[in-house]
Design a protein around this motif. Structure first.
Motif, PDB file in Angstrom:
ATOM      1  N   UNK A 299       1.105  -4.905  -3.524  1.00 43.42           N
ATOM      2  CA  UNK A 299       0.627  -6.270  -3.258  1.00 43.42           C
ATOM      3  C   UNK A 299      -0.339  -6.729  -4.343  1.00 43.42           C
ATOM      4  N   UNK A 300      -1.247  -5.850  -4.743  1.00 40.30           N
ATOM      5  CA  UNK A 300      -2.223  -6.211  -5.778  1.00 40.30           C
ATOM      6  C   UNK A 300      -1.509  -6.482  -7.106  1.00 40.30           C
ATOM      7  N   UNK A 301      -0.512  -5.655  -7.433  1.00 38.59           N
ATOM      8  CA  UNK A 301       0.131  -5.769  -8.744  1.00 38.59           C
ATOM      9  C   UNK A 301       1.153  -6.904  -8.832  1.00 38.59           C
ATOM     10  N   UNK A 302       1.960  -7.090  -7.771  1.00 46.53           N
ATOM     11  CA  UNK A 302       2.999  -8.132  -7.884  1.00 46.53           C
ATOM     12  C   UNK A 302       2.869  -9.256  -6.866  1.00 46.53           C
ATOM     13  N   UNK A 303       1.969  -9.105  -5.896  1.00 47.76           N
ATOM     14  CA  UNK A 303       1.787 -10.149  -4.884  1.00 47.76           C
ATOM     15  C   UNK A 303       1.490 -11.520  -5.459  1.00 47.76           C
ATOM     16  N   UNK A 304       0.562 -11.631  -6.407  1.00 49.38           N
ATOM     17  CA  UNK A 304       0.268 -12.962  -6.966  1.00 49.38           C
ATOM     18  C   UNK A 304       1.476 -13.633  -7.609  1.00 49.38           C
ATOM     19  N   UNK A 305       2.374 -12.845  -8.180  1.00 52.64           N
ATOM     20  CA  UNK A 305       3.575 -13.421  -8.784  1.00 52.64           C
ATOM     21  C   UNK A 305       4.554 -13.926  -7.730  1.00 52.64           C
ATOM     22  N   UNK A 306       4.555 -13.282  -6.551  1.00 52.19           N
ATOM     23  CA  UNK A 306       5.487 -13.655  -5.495  1.00 52.19           C
ATOM     24  C   UNK A 306       4.999 -14.831  -4.652  1.00 52.19           C
ATOM     25  N   UNK A 307       3.695 -15.100  -4.715  1.00 52.92           N
ATOM     26  CA  UNK A 307       3.156 -16.194  -3.887  1.00 52.92           C
ATOM     27  C   UNK A 307       3.386 -17.539  -4.498  1.00 52.92           C
TER      28      UNK A 307
ATOM     29  N   UNK B 289       2.440  -9.630   2.680  1.00 52.02           N
ATOM     30  CA  UNK B 289       1.923  -8.270   2.790  1.00 52.02           C
ATOM     31  C   UNK B 289       2.642  -7.513   3.904  1.00 52.02           C
ATOM     32  N   UNK B 290       2.945  -8.180   5.002  1.00 54.47           N
ATOM     33  CA  UNK B 290       3.671  -7.541   6.100  1.00 54.47           C
ATOM     34  C   UNK B 290       5.044  -7.042   5.676  1.00 54.47           C
ATOM     35  N   UNK B 291       5.740  -7.833   4.878  1.00 57.90           N
ATOM     36  CA  UNK B 291       7.060  -7.421   4.381  1.00 57.90           C
ATOM     37  C   UNK B 291       6.910  -6.227   3.440  1.00 57.90           C
ATOM     38  N   UNK B 292       5.950  -6.317   2.522  1.00 56.27           N
ATOM     39  CA  UNK B 292       5.716  -5.215   1.584  1.00 56.27           C
ATOM     40  C   UNK B 292       5.316  -3.957   2.347  1.00 56.27           C
ATOM     41  N   UNK B 293       4.463  -4.093   3.353  1.00 60.74           N
ATOM     42  CA  UNK B 293       4.026  -2.952   4.151  1.00 60.74           C
ATOM     43  C   UNK B 293       5.212  -2.322   4.901  1.00 60.74           C
ATOM     44  N   UNK B 294       6.055  -3.144   5.483  1.00 65.59           N
ATOM     45  CA  UNK B 294       7.225  -2.627   6.203  1.00 65.59           C
ATOM     46  C   UNK B 294       8.154  -1.848   5.275  1.00 65.59           C
ATOM     47  N   UNK B 295       8.444  -2.422   4.124  1.00 67.40           N
ATOM     48  CA  UNK B 295       9.304  -1.729   3.155  1.00 67.40           C
ATOM     49  C   UNK B 295       8.651  -0.446   2.655  1.00 67.40           C
ATOM     50  N   UNK B 296       7.352  -0.507   2.419  1.00 66.99           N
ATOM     51  CA  UNK B 296       6.628   0.655   1.930  1.00 66.99           C
ATOM     52  C   UNK B 296       6.621   1.783   2.956  1.00 66.99           C
ATOM     53  N   UNK B 297       6.428   1.452   4.221  1.00 66.65           N
ATOM     54  CA  UNK B 297       6.451   2.475   5.262  1.00 66.65           C
ATOM     55  C   UNK B 297       7.852   3.085   5.367  1.00 66.65           C
ATOM     56  N   UNK B 298       8.882   2.259   5.278  1.00 70.40           N
ATOM     57  CA  UNK B 298      10.262   2.758   5.331  1.00 70.40           C
ATOM     58  C   UNK B 298      10.524   3.742   4.184  1.00 70.40           C
ATOM     59  N   UNK B 299      10.136   3.368   2.980  1.00 74.62           N
ATOM     60  CA  UNK B 299      10.355   4.235   1.815  1.00 74.62           C
ATOM     61  C   UNK B 299       9.514   5.506   1.932  1.00 74.62           C
ATOM     62  N   UNK B 300       8.277   5.382   2.405  1.00 75.38           N
ATOM     63  CA  UNK B 300       7.425   6.567   2.511  1.00 75.38           C
ATOM     64  C   UNK B 300       7.919   7.523   3.597  1.00 75.38           C
ATOM     65  N   UNK B 301       8.475   7.003   4.686  1.00 75.24           N
ATOM     66  CA  UNK B 301       9.063   7.876   5.716  1.00 75.24           C
ATOM     67  C   UNK B 301      10.215   8.673   5.108  1.00 75.24           C
ATOM     68  N   UNK B 302      11.064   7.994   4.371  1.00 74.89           N
ATOM     69  CA  UNK B 302      12.188   8.680   3.726  1.00 74.89           C
ATOM     70  C   UNK B 302      11.692   9.727   2.734  1.00 74.89           C
ATOM     71  N   UNK B 303      10.671   9.393   1.967  1.00 78.81           N
ATOM     72  CA  UNK B 303      10.144  10.337   0.974  1.00 78.81           C
ATOM     73  C   UNK B 303       9.513  11.556   1.639  1.00 78.81           C
ATOM     74  N   UNK B 304       8.756  11.349   2.713  1.00 81.35           N
ATOM     75  CA  UNK B 304       8.115  12.475   3.407  1.00 81.35           C
ATOM     76  C   UNK B 304       9.160  13.374   4.042  1.00 81.35           C
ATOM     77  N   UNK B 305      10.139  12.778   4.708  1.00 79.64           N
ATOM     78  CA  UNK B 305      11.174  13.607   5.326  1.00 79.64           C
ATOM     79  C   UNK B 305      11.980  14.374   4.282  1.00 79.64           C
ATOM     80  N   UNK B 306      12.216  13.767   3.136  1.00 74.47           N
ATOM     81  CA  UNK B 306      12.907  14.468   2.048  1.00 74.47           C
ATOM     82  C   UNK B 306      12.046  15.615   1.533  1.00 74.47           C
TER      83      UNK B 306
END
Length: 160
Positions: free
Chosen positions: A152-160, A101-118
């Motif tokens: 995480x809810x949609x693909x997390x179980x597949x990655x674990x 979840x920490x990795x997904x959260x980090x990537x998600x925050x990075x993408x959302x920062x880019x999207x908001x600034x755009x």
């Protein structure tokens, strides 16, 4: 945890994550009642989905999350709603899945920062009702947290 229990929790949390995204984008805040709904999901589901030892570890993870986020809040790097939401999410996520979840959260925050600034760049000088785009001082972490929760809810179980 049974598949039926997992599906029922997912049906409850995905709309809540979507509400987190929408509220934080529109008003730049995550309301207490929305965090309270996550607390209700945790309180109602945890006794049926986990043992006492796992529950204790989740409480430890939640307390640790709260302390770290409180430091970020004190440094004005995170809002109060973000602190409360991440603290509750630490209860809902199995301790063994927290690194994922920490990795997904980090990537998600990075993408959302880019999207908001755009979005801010594209709407510069144009009126918008979305405070996250029009208010150039802050950043809506709820976008990243909610997106990470949904992924995480949609693909997390597949990655674990």
């Amino acid at each position: 945890m049974s598949a039926l229990h997992t599906i029922s929790i997912n049906w409850l949390t995905v709309p809540l994550f979507m509400a987190v995204i929408l509220y934080d984008m529109r008003f730049m805040r995550i309301p207490n009642w929305l965090v309270a709904l996550f607390v209700i999901v945790a309180v109602v589901s945890l006794p049926f989905s986990t043992g006492w030892i796992d529950l204790l570890w989740r409480l430890v993870a939640s307390a640790t999350t709260f302390l770290v986020c409180l430091l970020l809040f004190a440094g004005r790097l995170m809002g109060g709603g973000d602190v409360k939401l991440l603290t509750v999410l630490a209860l809902l996520i199995p301790v063994s899945a927290l690194p994922l979840f920490g990795v997904i959260l980090s990537l998600s925050i990075f993408v959302s920062v880019a999207a908001i600034y755009t979005a801010r760049r594209l709407t510069q000088g144009k009126p918008t009702r979305w405070k996250a785009i029009s208010d150039r001082k802050g950043f809506p972490l709820g976008l990243g947290i909610g997106s990470a929760g949904i992924v995480f809810v949609l693909i997390g179980p597949m990655l674990l």
